[in-house]
Motif scaffolding. Structure first.
Motif, mmCIF file in Angstrom:
data_model
loop_
_atom_site.group_PDB
_atom_site.id
_atom_site.type_symbol
_atom_site.label_atom_id
_atom_site.label_comp_id
_atom_site.label_asym_id
_atom_site.label_seq_id
_atom_site.Cartn_x
_atom_site.Cartn_y
_atom_site.Cartn_z
ATOM 1 N N LEU A 66 0.962 -1.014 -0.192
ATOM 2 C CA LEU A 66 0.073 -0.059 0.096
ATOM 3 C C LEU A 66 0.853 1.243 -0.003
ATOM 4 N N ASN A 67 1.996 1.081 0.505
ATOM 5 C CA ASN A 67 3.098 2.311 0.289
ATOM 6 C C ASN A 67 3.758 2.568 -0.951
ATOM 7 N N LYS A 68 3.276 1.645 -1.800
ATOM 8 C CA LYS A 68 4.010 1.617 -3.121
ATOM 9 C C LYS A 68 3.183 2.297 -4.141
ATOM 10 N N SER A 88 -12.337 12.342 -6.266
ATOM 11 C CA SER A 88 -11.752 12.712 -5.060
ATOM 12 C C SER A 88 -10.550 11.718 -4.660
ATOM 13 N N SER A 89 -10.613 10.406 -5.398
ATOM 14 C CA SER A 89 -9.694 9.398 -4.704
ATOM 15 C C SER A 89 -8.482 9.713 -5.536
ATOM 16 N N LEU A 90 -8.342 10.276 -7.079
ATOM 17 C CA LEU A 90 -7.354 10.694 -7.480
ATOM 18 C C LEU A 90 -6.520 11.841 -6.926
ATOM 19 N N LYS A 91 -7.351 12.639 -6.454
ATOM 20 C CA LYS A 91 -6.772 13.890 -5.738
ATOM 21 C C LYS A 91 -6.086 13.329 -4.263
ATOM 22 N N ASP A 92 -6.725 12.489 -3.763
ATOM 23 C CA ASP A 92 -5.999 11.901 -2.558
ATOM 24 C C ASP A 92 -4.797 11.054 -2.777
ATOM 25 N N PHE A 93 -4.929 10.436 -3.944
ATOM 26 C CA PHE A 93 -3.802 9.651 -4.228
ATOM 27 C C PHE A 93 -2.671 10.324 -4.568
ATOM 28 N N SER A 94 -2.785 11.643 -5.366
ATOM 29 C CA SER A 94 -1.725 12.517 -5.767
ATOM 30 C C SER A 94 -0.941 13.105 -4.643
ATOM 31 N N ILE A 95 -1.893 13.455 -3.775
ATOM 32 C CA ILE A 95 -1.346 14.183 -2.392
ATOM 33 C C ILE A 95 -0.516 13.042 -1.698
ATOM 34 N N ARG A 96 -1.050 11.904 -1.430
ATOM 35 C CA ARG A 96 -0.433 10.880 -0.759
ATOM 36 C C ARG A 96 0.895 10.337 -1.227
ATOM 37 N N PHE A 97 1.090 10.198 -2.419
ATOM 38 C CA PHE A 97 2.504 9.899 -2.993
ATOM 39 C C PHE A 97 3.130 11.011 -3.526
ATOM 40 N N GLY A 98 2.713 12.385 -3.567
ATOM 41 C CA GLY A 98 3.292 13.251 -4.374
ATOM 42 C C GLY A 98 3.432 13.112 -5.725
ATOM 43 N N LEU A 99 2.293 12.533 -6.442
ATOM 44 C CA LEU A 99 2.565 12.523 -7.900
ATOM 45 C C LEU A 99 1.202 13.327 -8.504
ATOM 46 N N TYR A 100 1.513 13.701 -9.742
ATOM 47 C CA TYR A 100 0.509 14.214 -10.532
ATOM 48 C C TYR A 100 -0.045 13.204 -11.614
ATOM 49 N N VAL A 101 -1.484 12.897 -11.417
ATOM 50 C CA VAL A 101 -1.941 11.900 -12.113
ATOM 51 C C VAL A 101 -2.906 12.605 -13.005
ATOM 52 N N THR A 102 -3.038 12.193 -14.340
ATOM 53 C CA THR A 102 -3.884 12.912 -15.312
ATOM 54 C C THR A 102 -4.920 11.608 -15.442
ATOM 55 N N TYR A 103 -6.257 12.166 -15.694
ATOM 56 C CA TYR A 103 -7.169 11.085 -15.866
ATOM 57 C C TYR A 103 -7.715 11.322 -17.334
ATOM 58 N N TYR A 104 -7.681 10.445 -18.213
ATOM 59 C CA TYR A 104 -8.280 10.500 -19.536
ATOM 60 C C TYR A 104 -9.569 9.729 -19.885
ATOM 61 N N ASN A 105 -10.578 10.376 -19.846
ATOM 62 C CA ASN A 105 -11.803 9.711 -19.963
ATOM 63 C C ASN A 105 -12.048 9.030 -21.316
ATOM 64 N N GLU A 106 -11.028 8.135 -21.421
ATOM 65 C CA GLU A 106 -11.120 7.445 -22.936
ATOM 66 C C GLU A 106 -10.551 6.117 -22.776
ATOM 67 N N VAL A 107 -10.828 5.156 -23.563
ATOM 68 C CA VAL A 107 -10.198 3.869 -23.528
ATOM 69 C C VAL A 107 -8.676 4.146 -24.027
ATOM 70 N N TYR A 108 -7.648 3.348 -23.253
ATOM 71 C CA TYR A 108 -6.429 3.049 -23.341
ATOM 72 C C TYR A 108 -6.402 2.680 -24.789
ATOM 73 N N ASN A 109 -5.239 3.170 -25.720
ATOM 74 C CA ASN A 109 -4.765 2.825 -26.727
ATOM 75 C C ASN A 109 -3.584 2.194 -27.057
ATOM 76 N N GLY A 110 -2.962 2.052 -26.023
ATOM 77 C CA GLY A 110 -1.644 1.384 -25.961
ATOM 78 C C GLY A 110 -0.527 2.095 -26.050
ATOM 79 N N GLN A 111 -0.590 3.643 -26.044
ATOM 80 C CA GLN A 111 0.484 4.380 -26.599
ATOM 81 C C GLN A 111 0.808 5.190 -25.291
#
Length: 111
Positions: A66-68, A88-111
Motif C-alpha cells: 500500500l505504500n508503493k 476525489s480518490s485521484l486527488k487523495d492519491f496524488s497528495i498521498r504519493f506526491g505525484l501528478y495523475v492525469t485522468y483521460y476519460n477514454e479507452v487506453y490505446n496502447g501508446q
C-alpha cells in the motif's frame, strides 16, 4: 502518470506509470466503492455499507504494497476503495504519493 479506461474487458482502468510500465486494475466483476456509490448504475444500493466493503478489501490486500504507488494493491485501494468518487480518490492519491495523475476519460490505446 496517466489513468485511462481499460482496453482489456477484464479490468476497469489502466495506469500508465511511465513509457515502459502500465498496471491494469479494477476487476469488472467486483464491487468497489466507486461503482457502488454511482447512482446512475443499476447496482447502486445506498443501504449497503461502504465502510464494510472498504474493510473487506483492506483485509485481503497485501498491506506492505500500500505504500508503493505503482503496486496493484495501492492503485485499487486508494483509487477504487478510498473515496466515493474517482475524482476525489485521484486527488487523495496524488497528495498521498506526491505525484501528478492525469485522468483521460477514454479507452487506453496502447501508446
Amino acid at each position: 502518470m496517466k489513468l485511462y479506461k481499460s482496453n482489456n474487458e477484464a479490468y476497469l482502468y489502466v495506469m500508465r506509470i511511465n513509457y515502459l510500465n502500465k498496471v491494469y486494475f479494477g476487476d469488472t466483476m467486483t464491487m468497489n466503492v466507486i461503482n457502488m456509490t454511482d447512482k446512475r448504475r443499476t447496482i447502486y444500493d445506498k443501504a449497503f455499507d461502504v465502510e464494510i466493503l472498504k474493510e473487506e478489501y483492506f483485509q485481503c490486500c497485501k498491506k506492505e504494497n500500500l505504500n508503493k504507488y505503482n503496486s496493484l494493491d495501492s492503485l485499487e485501494y486508494y483509487l477504487l476503495y478510498n473515496k466515493s468518487s474517482l475524482k476525489s480518490s485521484l486527488k487523495d492519491f496524488s497528495i498521498r504519493f506526491g505525484l501528478y495523475v492525469t485522468y483521460y476519460n477514454e479507452v487506453y490505446n496502447g501508446q
